[in-house]
Design an enzyme around this catalytic site. Structure first.
Site, mmCIF file in Angstrom:
data_model
loop_
_atom_site.group_PDB
_atom_site.id
_atom_site.type_symbol
_atom_site.label_atom_id
_atom_site.label_comp_id
_atom_site.label_asym_id
_atom_site.label_seq_id
_atom_site.Cartn_x
_atom_site.Cartn_y
_atom_site.Cartn_z
ATOM 1 N N LYS A 205 0.811 -1.183 -0.017
ATOM 2 C CA LYS A 205 0.031 -0.069 0.037
ATOM 3 C C LYS A 205 1.017 0.985 0.185
ATOM 4 C CE LYS A 205 -1.610 3.074 2.293
ATOM 5 N NZ LYS A 205 -1.618 4.371 2.061
ATOM 6 N N THR A 260 5.513 7.693 13.983
ATOM 7 C CA THR A 260 5.490 6.706 15.478
ATOM 8 C C THR A 260 4.082 6.572 15.912
ATOM 9 O OG1 THR A 260 7.782 7.329 16.271
ATOM 10 C CG2 THR A 260 6.205 6.559 17.827
ATOM 11 N N GLU A 261 3.206 7.609 15.582
ATOM 12 C CA GLU A 261 1.827 7.561 16.048
ATOM 13 C C GLU A 261 1.200 6.396 15.357
ATOM 14 O OE1 GLU A 261 -2.307 10.069 15.692
ATOM 15 O OE2 GLU A 261 -0.374 11.023 14.733
ATOM 16 N N GLU A 281 9.773 1.459 10.856
ATOM 17 C CA GLU A 281 10.839 2.489 10.521
ATOM 18 C C GLU A 281 10.129 3.801 10.774
ATOM 19 O OE1 GLU A 281 12.703 5.171 10.034
ATOM 20 O OE2 GLU A 281 12.943 4.562 7.971
ATOM 21 N N CYS A 315 13.435 10.800 8.075
ATOM 22 C CA CYS A 315 13.348 10.482 9.553
ATOM 23 C C CYS A 315 14.448 10.614 10.463
ATOM 24 C CB CYS A 315 12.721 9.079 9.264
ATOM 25 S SG CYS A 315 13.827 8.033 8.378
ATOM 26 N N GLU A 412 8.952 16.047 16.034
ATOM 27 C CA GLU A 412 9.749 15.672 14.606
ATOM 28 C C GLU A 412 8.904 16.522 13.744
ATOM 29 O OE1 GLU A 412 10.813 11.881 11.684
ATOM 30 O OE2 GLU A 412 8.790 11.898 12.900
#
Length: 513
Positions: A205, A260-261, A281, A315, A412
């Site tokens: 996806k 991360t969420e 990741e 990232c 971030e």
């Protein structure tokens, strides 16, 4: 993730690129593939819905793409499951033949490099010289894992008793892969190639912001000769298509690159269904530590690239730049001058090295965090504003006087915003570098190797660089500590994420040494 290793290739390819300057209207051909790719065939979504993919340079629609949802994901997973059946073409294929197919895919990517480059820049906004480097390196990733295909080996183990014991490394099965928008074809390659090398089947996806190069690679997968169902690509939105892929009990593993969420959500969904294997990741807030004894010119240049490469959409971007007190003011001065020298504009023109952010949401997030930095007392040295009146361009931004408690030092940003913090001692900077939920990467600049190794061992991060930054290369593993992820991508370590170890023990009438 990142394909931050693209930056290494860029330095070489910028000097030798033969791509001509083109406007968006001068693409060599129209967008060719916009449907769902299942069983080596193109399908409309079952619902008939489509969604727009947008040019970040203008904010205007490029084209409509089939919008896959749970029904389409189920079709793709069923195709991948069928292709993985025992006795099928894919399962009985020699491992070396899988390598041949991956090499063929790499050659097709090389053949169509210019077209894919233009498509990547159109859909993502990446400067064209960087996009071309990403395409070239993606072919390199396929070739690297092609070479591994017949070298995945178990062990013979001298266990106690009259037994012959050995291990097999077997493919996991159906793998769901969810790729990000910051390096669309690059992240596709570092997920797809090792999964196929190990003998898995894939349902991918791609990010809804950048589906076009993934769909084009689908056409190359079929042309290369991969059996139907081995690779399936379902464009769609994360909360529908992505969530359905993660929730499917017929998917044996999920590999995700993104926030991360969302990583938390994927872990939860994997636990609630079939405890599928997960590789993540995720985000980062990487510390970049510059000591007073460093080569200052080099440290400033590398620290600049650490933040502003790909418009800050990395990232592992080194957005917490810690600078020793005695050189702080000079470092800030030189960093501001370098940021102001960046050329922001049309990414199809190689004379520009800074394109747009990906979309309106990301643009708004960046501008909001810039505003918070000013409100919380940081000094805005340059940038902080929109560039132009179309698209999502943000001026390269530098803050000085940043303290650890500010939002810009904790969150971030994923944009072209440099935060420069001051430190005094080695012990202090290590402690501050680790005061974060993230642990993806970091760097240290110094001529003192004892000091460098002290920092390398002390900072909690999956990758540490010494006197360089963004040196992510395909042969070495990349991944995070803490909430920056689980598992590794690239290199042999990345390949290990796509197999299960089976122990086989055979009773012998007698064991002899």
């Amino acid at each position: 993730m990142v394909l931050q290793f693209v930056n290494i290739c860029v330095r070489v390819l910028r000097a030798q690129s033969t791509l001509q300057v083109r406007t968006m209207a001068q693409l060599p051909c129209a967008v060719k593939f916009t449907k769902i790719f299942i069983d080596n065939e193109w399908h409309d979504s079952v619902s008939g819905k489509t969604f727009p993919t947008v040019n970040p340079c203008t904010g205007e629609k490029i084209c409509d793409v089939a919008e896959g949802d749970s029904t389409d994901v189920d079709k793709a997973v069923a195709a991948a499951k069928q292709a993985f059946k025992l006795g099928g073409v894919w399962r009985t294929m020699d491992a070396s033949r899988r390598g041949v197919l991956l090499n063929k895919l790499a050659s097709l990517i090389d053949r169509d490099c210019e077209y894919i480059t233009l498509l990547e820049t159109l859909d993502n906004g990446m400067p064209i010289q960087d996009a071309r480097a990403s395409v070239v390196e993606s072919a390199g990733v396929c070739r690297y894992y092609a070479g591994w295909s017949d070298k995945i080996q178990g062990k013979t183990i001298p266990i106690d008793g009259p037994y012959l014991c050995f291990t097999r490394h077997e493919p996991i099965g159906v793998v769901g892969q969810i790729t990000p928008w910051n390096y669309p074809i690059g992240c596709l390659a570092i997920k797809l190639a090792p999964a196929l090398c190990a003998g898995n089947t894939v349902v991918m996806k791609p990010a809804e912001q950048t589906p076009l190069t993934a769909l084009y690679v689908g056409s190359l997968v079929a042309e290369a000769g991969f059996p139907p169902g081995v690779v399936n690509i379902v464009p769609g939105y994360g909360p529908t298509a992505g969530a359905a892929l993660v929730a499917s009990s017929d998917v044996n593993k999920v590999s995700f690159t993104g926030s991360t969420e969302v990583g938390h959500m994927i872990m939860e969904a994997a636990g609630k269904t079939n405890l599928k294997r997960v590789t993540l990741e995720l985000g980062g807030k990487s510390p970049n530590i510059v000591f007073a004894d460093a080569d200052l010119d080099h440290a400033v240049e590398m620290s600049h690239d650490a933040v502003f490469a790909n418009m800050g959409q990395n990232c592992c971007a080194g957005t917490r730049t810690f600078v020793e007190e005695s050189i702080y003011d000079e470092f800030v001065k030189r960093s501001v001058a370098l940021a102001q020298s960046r050329k922001v504009g049309n990414p199809f023109d190689p004379s520009f090295n800074h394109g747009p952010q990906i979309d309106q949401d990301q643009f708004d997030k960046i501008m909001g965090l810039i505003q918070s930095g000013q409100q919380e007392g940081a000094t805005l040295e340059c940038g902080g504003s929109r560039v132009g009146d179309k698209g999502y361009f943000v001026a390269p931004t530098v803050f000085s006087g940043v303290t650890d408690g500010m939002r810009i030092a904790k969150e971030e940003i994923f944009g072209p915003v440099m935060q420069i913090l001051k430190f005094k001692t080695v012990e202090e900077v290590i402690e501050r570098a680790n005061d974060t939920i993230y642990g993806l990467a970091g760097a240290v600049f110094t001529k003192d190797m004892d000091k460098a190794l002290t920092v390398v061992q002390g900072v909690q991060a999956g990758t540490m660089w010494v006197n360089t930054y963004n040196a992510v290369v395909l042969q070495a593993p990349f991944g995070g500590f803490k909430q920056s992820g689980i598992g590794r991508e690239l290199g042999e370590y990345g390949l290990q994420q796509y197999s299960e170890v089976k122990t086989v023990t055979i009773k012998l009438p007698q064991k002899n040494s």
